[in-house]
Scaffold this active site. Structure first.
Site, short mmCIF file in Angstrom:
data_model
loop_
_atom_site.label_atom_id
_atom_site.label_comp_id
_atom_site.label_asym_id
_atom_site.label_seq_id
_atom_site.Cartn_x
_atom_site.Cartn_y
_atom_site.Cartn_z
N CYS A 182 0.99 -1.56 0.22
CA CYS A 182 0.11 0.50 -0.08
C CYS A 182 1.00 1.39 0.09
O CYS A 182 0.31 2.73 0.03
CB CYS A 182 -1.24 -0.06 0.93
SG CYS A 182 -2.06 -1.39 1.14
N HIS A 322 -3.04 8.04 6.17
CA HIS A 322 -2.63 6.74 5.90
C HIS A 322 -4.30 5.97 6.20
O HIS A 322 -5.03 5.44 4.68
CB HIS A 322 -1.79 5.97 6.20
CG HIS A 322 -2.23 4.18 5.15
ND1 HIS A 322 -1.74 4.10 4.26
CD2 HIS A 322 -1.80 3.05 6.05
CE1 HIS A 322 -1.93 2.66 3.75
NE2 HIS A 322 -2.39 1.88 5.01
N GLU A 333 -1.00 5.63 13.65
CA GLU A 333 -0.34 7.00 12.89
C GLU A 333 -0.56 7.70 13.93
O GLU A 333 0.48 8.82 13.81
CB GLU A 333 -1.51 6.69 12.24
CG GLU A 333 -0.57 8.03 11.00
CD GLU A 333 -1.20 7.78 9.79
OE1 GLU A 333 -0.70 8.49 8.48
OE2 GLU A 333 -2.55 6.72 9.39
N LYS A 355 -10.17 7.48 2.23
CA LYS A 355 -10.24 6.91 2.28
C LYS A 355 -11.95 6.83 2.83
O LYS A 355 -12.55 5.62 2.01
CB LYS A 355 -9.55 5.38 3.09
CG LYS A 355 -7.82 5.55 2.07
CD LYS A 355 -7.42 4.57 3.31
CE LYS A 355 -6.19 4.03 2.62
NZ LYS A 355 -5.17 5.52 2.91
N HIS A 360 -9.95 2.15 -0.39
CA HIS A 360 -8.48 1.13 0.45
C HIS A 360 -7.69 1.30 -1.24
O HIS A 360 -8.05 -0.07 -1.75
CB HIS A 360 -7.97 0.91 1.11
CG HIS A 360 -6.55 0.98 1.02
ND1 HIS A 360 -5.91 1.57 0.75
CD2 HIS A 360 -5.92 0.24 2.25
CE1 HIS A 360 -4.81 1.05 1.15
NE2 HIS A 360 -4.48 0.30 2.56
N PHE A 421 2.26 -3.75 4.02
CA PHE A 421 2.42 -4.37 4.12
C PHE A 421 4.14 -5.07 4.35
O PHE A 421 4.17 -4.60 2.92
CB PHE A 421 0.95 -6.18 3.98
CG PHE A 421 -0.25 -5.95 4.25
CD1 PHE A 421 -0.22 -5.31 5.34
CD2 PHE A 421 -1.12 -7.44 3.67
CE1 PHE A 421 -1.23 -5.27 5.70
CE2 PHE A 421 -2.04 -7.39 4.72
CZ PHE A 421 -3.20 -6.48 5.65
#
Length: 434
Positions: A182, A322, A333, A355, A360, A421
């Protein structure tokens, strides 16, 4: 950023998203707080734990001829659509057809011509041609190897989008694809900045694309308990920072931008949307899926972005986070933002999480959210987080909610964060063009 370092500017923007088929329609929908999430109308969809996603607002078939579309994976088709919009927005002429007939066209050449030797491409995807890979295997099993399309490999490879764009626009300075889940397209922007700074190119088409809304993907993320299961009200499923958030919503789309050296842009009288000031990277080296709970890796990426851009924490007035709408990730975050900028500076800036409306886009998320960050700086408005009805008690920073937030006038800056990831952390810094 040293005083003698080449300044990189953004002169073109393009996108096709769940909210609209281009940048203006996407931006308008964001400011209106609209959702691009809807129920899937697949056969046997009830077999899936999650039955909704953020699908494209405009199908590629409406913009790309059928003959060309047959040779493109869905993610490649939408990458071309976004790149064409960004190219036109930058004021460039259609690419000239090169010797051998590849790339370009023979039509009118209104606009500035770009030297292909000084033009690069960096376009990323976290997954690549998933639809092609799975559909081709189904064809093989059901009809035999002779019926598999000979375009299968170029359609499924992650670098296919970058390759098609480089061919169409005649970009020979370099064509690259960085794959970091991502964080992929945010990393592509950073690489594009470096291509210009190091003198490899004057102009770079960069961004990301993803189109993997497929039963296997829905099942895979579903069994991980990563997706929201709000099947009864999908448009309200993505809700970063809300107490009742229960996972992210899978989306698809592409976003591109044209980066140029300031000297090149000024010489042709280009409109400048923003300054691509710098990029910071780090790796958690912690877990293949879970982020480091300390948030230190994310904080390092933000600190390095500031250092690369020559900015201070006090220069940052806004962050497009994010924030995927997962219970743990959103709060982690915010902790990393405070660690990176310091408590005082962090409490003075405003944060959004778009998002909540787009879903996403995985490998395409960083590019789309960078485009949105640039528009926020240019227009002086930050879209509000949608579906934020009951703020999580652990949220102690300023989240934009209710209605868009006006940004201050003057030379301000913002960050866009993307985490993937594998422990990939990328933060991109942009400055308002004044």
């Amino acid at each position: 950023m040293s005083t003698n370092q080449t300044k990189v500017v953004v002169t073109g923007l393009g996108a096709t998203t769940p909210l609209g088929g281009d940048v203006p329609s996407t931006w308008s929908a964001l400011l209106a707080g609209e959702s691009g999430v809807r129920k899937l109308d697949w056969e046997n969809v009830d077999r899936l734990p999650v039955r909704f996603a953020a699908q494209l607002a405009v199908e590629p078939s409406e913009l790309i001829p059928k003959a060309q579309l047959r040779r493109l994976d869905r993610c490649q088709a939408i990458a071309l659509i976004a790149a064409r919009e960004a190219w036109k927005d930058a004021g460039f002429a259609p690419p000239v057809k090169r010797k051998g007939g590849k790339g370009g066209d023979d039509g009118p050449k209104d606009g500035f011509q770009v030297d292909g030797e000084r033009l690069g491409v960096v376009v990323s995807s976290g997954i690549g041609g998933l639809h092609t890979a799975l559909n081709s295997y189904d064809t093989f099993r059901e009809k035999g190897w002779q019926r598999v399309t000979p375009f299968t490999v170029p359609m499924l490879m992650p670098n296919g989008s970058s390759g098609h764009i480089s061919i169409e626009f005649g970009a020979t300075a370099g064509s690259h694809t960085l794959v970091s889940a991502c964080a992929s397209s945010a990393e592509a922007i950073g690489y594009a900045i470096d291509m210009i700074r190091t003198g490899r190119a004057d102009v770079v088409i960069c961004g990301g694309t993803e189109a993997c809304i497929h039963p296997l993907q829905m099942a895979s993320f579903g069994v991980m308990r990563a997706l929201s299961t709000r099947n009864d009200e999908p448009e309200r499923a993505s809700r970063p920072y809300d107490k009742n958030r229960d996972g992210f919503v899978l989306g698809e789309g592409a976003a591109m931008m044209i980066l140029e050296s300031e000297e090149h842009a000024r010489a042709r009288g280009a409109r400048v949307h923003a300054i691509a000031a710098g990029c910071g990277y780090s790796a958690d080296a912690y877990d293949i899926v879970l982020p480091d709970p300390s948030g230190e890796g994310q904080a390092k990426a933000m600190r390095r972005a500031l250092a690369d851009a020559g900015l201070t924490p006090e220069d940052i007035v806004h962050i497009n986070a994010h924030a995927t709408s997962t219970p743990a990730g959103d709060i982690a975050e915010l902790t990393s933002i405070k660690a990176a900028l310091g408590e005082e500076a962090a409490r003075k800036l405003c944060i959004t999480a778009t998002k909540s409306m787009t879903g996403h886009l995985l490998g395409g998320a960083g590019a789309l959210e960078s485009v949105i960050t640039i528009l926020s700086l240019r227009e002086g408005l930050v879209p509000a987080v949608a579906n934020l009805e009951d703020l999580d008690d652990e949220v102690d920073l300023d989240i934009v909610r209710g209605e868009p937030r006006k940004l201050p006038d003057g030379p301000i800056a913002a960050l866009n964060n993307s985490f993937g990831f594998g422990g990939h952390n990328v933060s991109v810094a942009f400055q308002r063009a004044v």
